[in-house]
Design a protein around this motif. Sequence first.
Motif, PDB file in Angstrom:
ATOM      1  N   UNK A 119       0.802  -1.216   0.000  1.00 53.63           N
ATOM      2  CA  UNK A 119       0.000   0.000   0.000  1.00 53.63           C
ATOM      3  C   UNK A 119       0.833   1.263   0.000  1.00 53.63           C
ATOM      4  N   UNK A 120       0.591   2.112   1.001  1.00 54.36           N
ATOM      5  CA  UNK A 120       1.224   3.424   1.065  1.00 54.36           C
ATOM      6  C   UNK A 120       2.512   3.367   1.883  1.00 54.36           C
ATOM      7  N   UNK A 121       3.412   2.434   1.499  1.00 53.77           N
ATOM      8  CA  UNK A 121       4.707   2.368   2.157  1.00 53.77           C
ATOM      9  C   UNK A 121       4.738   1.544   3.426  1.00 53.77           C
ATOM     10  N   UNK A 122       3.788   0.617   3.598  1.00 52.36           N
ATOM     11  CA  UNK A 122       3.701  -0.163   4.836  1.00 52.36           C
ATOM     12  C   UNK A 122       4.409  -1.507   4.707  1.00 52.36           C
ATOM     13  N   UNK A 123       4.879  -2.059   5.837  1.00 54.66           N
ATOM     14  CA  UNK A 123       5.445  -3.414   5.810  1.00 54.66           C
ATOM     15  C   UNK A 123       4.353  -4.443   5.540  1.00 54.66           C
ATOM     16  N   UNK A 124       4.696  -5.614   5.017  1.00 54.36           N
ATOM     17  CA  UNK A 124       3.707  -6.683   4.882  1.00 54.36           C
ATOM     18  C   UNK A 124       3.231  -7.132   6.257  1.00 54.36           C
ATOM     19  N   UNK A 125       2.033  -7.670   6.324  1.00 49.92           N
ATOM     20  CA  UNK A 125       1.443  -8.050   7.618  1.00 49.92           C
ATOM     21  C   UNK A 125       2.362  -8.914   8.471  1.00 49.92           C
ATOM     22  N   UNK A 126       2.974  -9.986   7.924  1.00 48.34           N
ATOM     23  CA  UNK A 126       3.800 -10.837   8.780  1.00 48.34           C
ATOM     24  C   UNK A 126       5.043 -10.138   9.335  1.00 48.34           C
ATOM     25  N   UNK A 127       5.397  -8.989   8.766  1.00 42.02           N
ATOM     26  CA  UNK A 127       6.618  -8.284   9.184  1.00 42.02           C
ATOM     27  C   UNK A 127       6.349  -7.122  10.126  1.00 42.02           C
ATOM     28  N   UNK A 128       5.091  -6.843  10.437  1.00 39.55           N
ATOM     29  CA  UNK A 128       4.749  -5.641  11.200  1.00 39.55           C
ATOM     30  C   UNK A 128       5.452  -5.589  12.550  1.00 39.55           C
ATOM     31  N   UNK A 129       5.373  -6.670  13.308  1.00 45.78           N
ATOM     32  CA  UNK A 129       5.946  -6.664  14.652  1.00 45.78           C
ATOM     33  C   UNK A 129       7.466  -6.588  14.602  1.00 45.78           C
ATOM     34  N   UNK A 130       8.083  -7.313  13.683  1.00 49.67           N
ATOM     35  CA  UNK A 130       9.540  -7.276  13.567  1.00 49.67           C
ATOM     36  C   UNK A 130      10.000  -5.888  13.115  1.00 49.67           C
ATOM     37  N   UNK A 131       9.273  -5.278  12.186  1.00 51.16           N
ATOM     38  CA  UNK A 131       9.593  -3.924  11.730  1.00 51.16           C
ATOM     39  C   UNK A 131       9.533  -2.954  12.908  1.00 51.16           C
ATOM     40  N   UNK A 132       8.509  -3.096  13.738  1.00 53.22           N
ATOM     41  CA  UNK A 132       8.368  -2.233  14.911  1.00 53.22           C
ATOM     42  C   UNK A 132       9.545  -2.414  15.866  1.00 53.22           C
ATOM     43  N   UNK A 133       9.978  -3.660  16.057  1.00 57.63           N
ATOM     44  CA  UNK A 133      11.127  -3.933  16.919  1.00 57.63           C
ATOM     45  C   UNK A 133      12.387  -3.263  16.380  1.00 57.63           C
ATOM     46  N   UNK A 134      12.673  -3.474  15.099  1.00 59.52           N
ATOM     47  CA  UNK A 134      13.914  -2.962  14.516  1.00 59.52           C
ATOM     48  C   UNK A 134      13.931  -1.440  14.527  1.00 59.52           C
ATOM     49  N   UNK A 135      12.795  -0.816  14.298  1.00 61.57           N
ATOM     50  CA  UNK A 135      12.741   0.641  14.256  1.00 61.57           C
ATOM     51  C   UNK A 135      12.679   1.272  15.640  1.00 61.57           C
ATOM     52  N   UNK A 136      12.450   0.471  16.669  1.00 63.79           N
ATOM     53  CA  UNK A 136      12.253   1.007  18.004  1.00 63.79           C
ATOM     54  C   UNK A 136      13.501   1.023  18.861  1.00 63.79           C
ATOM     55  N   UNK A 137      13.310   1.431  20.108  1.00 64.72           N
ATOM     56  CA  UNK A 137      14.417   1.591  21.046  1.00 64.72           C
ATOM     57  C   UNK A 137      14.983   0.254  21.523  1.00 64.72           C
ATOM     58  N   UNK A 138      14.210  -0.822  21.368  1.00 65.27           N
ATOM     59  CA  UNK A 138      14.664  -2.128  21.850  1.00 65.27           C
ATOM     60  C   UNK A 138      15.509  -2.890  20.838  1.00 65.27           C
ATOM     61  N   UNK A 139      15.725  -2.304  19.687  1.00 60.84           N
ATOM     62  CA  UNK A 139      16.527  -2.978  18.656  1.00 60.84           C
ATOM     63  C   UNK A 139      17.960  -3.181  19.153  1.00 60.84           C
ATOM     64  N   UNK A 140      18.549  -4.357  18.919  1.00 62.62           N
ATOM     65  CA  UNK A 140      19.914  -4.617  19.394  1.00 62.62           C
ATOM     66  C   UNK A 140      20.958  -3.934  18.530  1.00 62.62           C
ATOM     67  N   UNK A 141      22.126  -3.704  19.110  1.00 63.50           N
ATOM     68  CA  UNK A 141      23.252  -3.208  18.329  1.00 63.50           C
ATOM     69  C   UNK A 141      23.734  -4.316  17.394  1.00 63.50           C
ATOM     70  N   UNK A 142      24.140  -3.944  16.188  1.00 62.97           N
ATOM     71  CA  UNK A 142      24.517  -4.936  15.179  1.00 62.97           C
ATOM     72  C   UNK A 142      25.969  -4.782  14.742  1.00 62.97           C
ATOM     73  N   UNK A 143      26.805  -4.291  15.646  1.00 62.08           N
ATOM     74  CA  UNK A 143      28.223  -4.195  15.337  1.00 62.08           C
ATOM     75  C   UNK A 143      28.766  -5.579  15.024  1.00 62.08           C
ATOM     76  N   UNK A 144      29.432  -5.711  13.889  1.00 56.56           N
ATOM     77  CA  UNK A 144      29.952  -7.013  13.473  1.00 56.56           C
ATOM     78  C   UNK A 144      29.034  -7.764  12.532  1.00 56.56           C
ATOM     79  N   UNK A 145      27.820  -7.253  12.330  1.00 58.28           N
ATOM     80  CA  UNK A 145      26.883  -7.887  11.398  1.00 58.28           C
ATOM     81  C   UNK A 145      27.024  -7.266  10.018  1.00 58.28           C
ATOM     82  N   UNK A 146      27.198  -8.098   9.024  1.00 57.30           N
ATOM     83  CA  UNK A 146      27.212  -7.637   7.637  1.00 57.30           C
ATOM     84  C   UNK A 146      25.890  -8.018   6.987  1.00 57.30           C
TER      85      UNK A 146
END
Length: 597
Positions: A119-146
């Motif tokens: 639609x208007x730039x939204x994540x797919x339904x199955x990804x909504x909660x994970x998208x919210x996690x990654x965009x939020x304050x609880x997202x983990x640091x990913x130093x060392x992740x490629x």
Amino acid sequence: MTLTDTNSPLNADQARRVQQALADLNDAQRQWLSGYLAGLGAQSAGESPTGDSSPAPAAATALTVLYGSQTGNAEGVAELAAERARAKGFEVTLTSMADAGKKTLKAVERLLVVVSTQGDGDPPDPALEFHELVMGRKAPKLTGTRYAVLGLGDASYEHFCQTGKEFDARLAELGGERLRERADCDVDYEERAEAWIDEVLASLAGDLATPPPAEAAETDAAQGAQPSYSKKHPFMAEVLTRQPLNGRGSDKQTLHLELSLEDSGLEYLPGDAVGVVPQNDPAHVDELIAMLKLDAESPLDEGRVLRDALLADFEVTTLTRPFLKQWAEWSQAPELQRLLGEEARDELRDWLHGRQIIDVIEQFPVDGIDAAQFSAALRKLPPRLYSIASSQAAAADEVHLTVAVVRYETHGRARNGVTTSYLADRIEPGDRVPIYIDRNKQFKLPDDDEAPLIMIGPGTGVAPFRAFLQEREERGAGGDNWLFFGDRHFRSDFLYQAEWLKWRQQGLLTRLDVAFSRDQADKVYVQDRMREQAERLYAWLEAGAYVYVCGDAEFMAPDVHQALRDIIREQGGHGEAGADDYLRQLQQEKRYQRDIY
């Protein structure tokens, strides 16, 4: 017992592969395997039987492929990436964003993300909660992740591949290191997606201790072979029936089509879709060629001529930003260049409404464009997907479609839907139509035949629910079924009325609530009927009902979602956050599924 990631120490992909392997073994083979694994465990616990004290081989290089998919396209690309990575020697974990969390990200060293945008730039339904996690304050640091990100979308939308862009930027903010630049794929995504996969795996090749044996790579590649019929190689299905569904006096044209699958080997499940590979309207193509002052027989590559290519290969109606940018460069039209400026985004959105490629060519004429230049500015003509309206168990060797024919007028021109006018005006029973089956793993009947279903499908959104009920009738399923259907007028627009009433009389359809918006002064929609039945609907949810929504993504789906949210909040005594949590839980349990477009 079915092996899953919840009843074993395996992840979801490992559990699936082990379950598939075990399914092919007989009892004697399973007993041998049990003994072999026990011996292997004893050997790894102590010294090897031969007394060899040489170090164990290094663990395979781990790679996580994470996908967020609404209709299955992103999932298909992710599966292809996983297959090619395994063939090169990676130990691959393939995971849906619906099953991913903070722990998933923290443990990852190499990450490929494949995600679509809705639609208007939204994540797919199955990804909504994970998208919210990654965009939020609880997202983990990913130093060392490629990582690397592939986005799927439609360039005719303003927020093209927005979810992929957001993941790409956020993973970098969290300390991740890009393996390759993000790739944004339009509707003809296959070639670009395959190139991205190869580029990313080439970037990771140095991480592999040794390349896999050629024989193993060939075997894996063979396992990933394409089905007999696909988007690139469609099946020519004979049209058996083309029947109007609207009654006299309707201002809509809806068709019921029955296509033969005889001798195709094609199989489908309720919830899947048919991809129709259409042709453009010849009259529109001829007008376009005349306006461009081109020769219809101008040669292009691969032995094609311009008119044939515009009929079958290229999108010649829908406007996209890449086309507009190219035309602005050719025309040097100040007004078009201004509209493409960042400060005119809202104005451009309004200007684009109802306009097509031919309108741009007419308003901003360009002389001297040749056939090759023009065709290079167009994107490929994408197939159109239609929810399947039949169960193969009930209609062997057939597939049924419900098609709303698109006709309207804007800016002084009559417009027709590319595929719907092709099916309505230029195809007759006995003709053949190129089709393929498009799997939709996110919109499926529950395995439990006793589970109740709530189906919400106004207009042609009702198509998959005809398939659901046919399937449940064939299975002898005992679960209750409740349908909410809506359209404009009871007398002329009650699609498949006789079938719903027959099933209700037989008891297969437990409840039928209808909303005909234009039959009274105040418009009534399916979400209004849901609110009227709030107490009963919530009781069904509490009893384990599955909720399915199919149809318009812009207006209907958000309104239905809000109605569900309000019903849960009011009937269950939940607060705003509690209602959101309830809906998320339904989605995680796959009890709230949407097929929206």
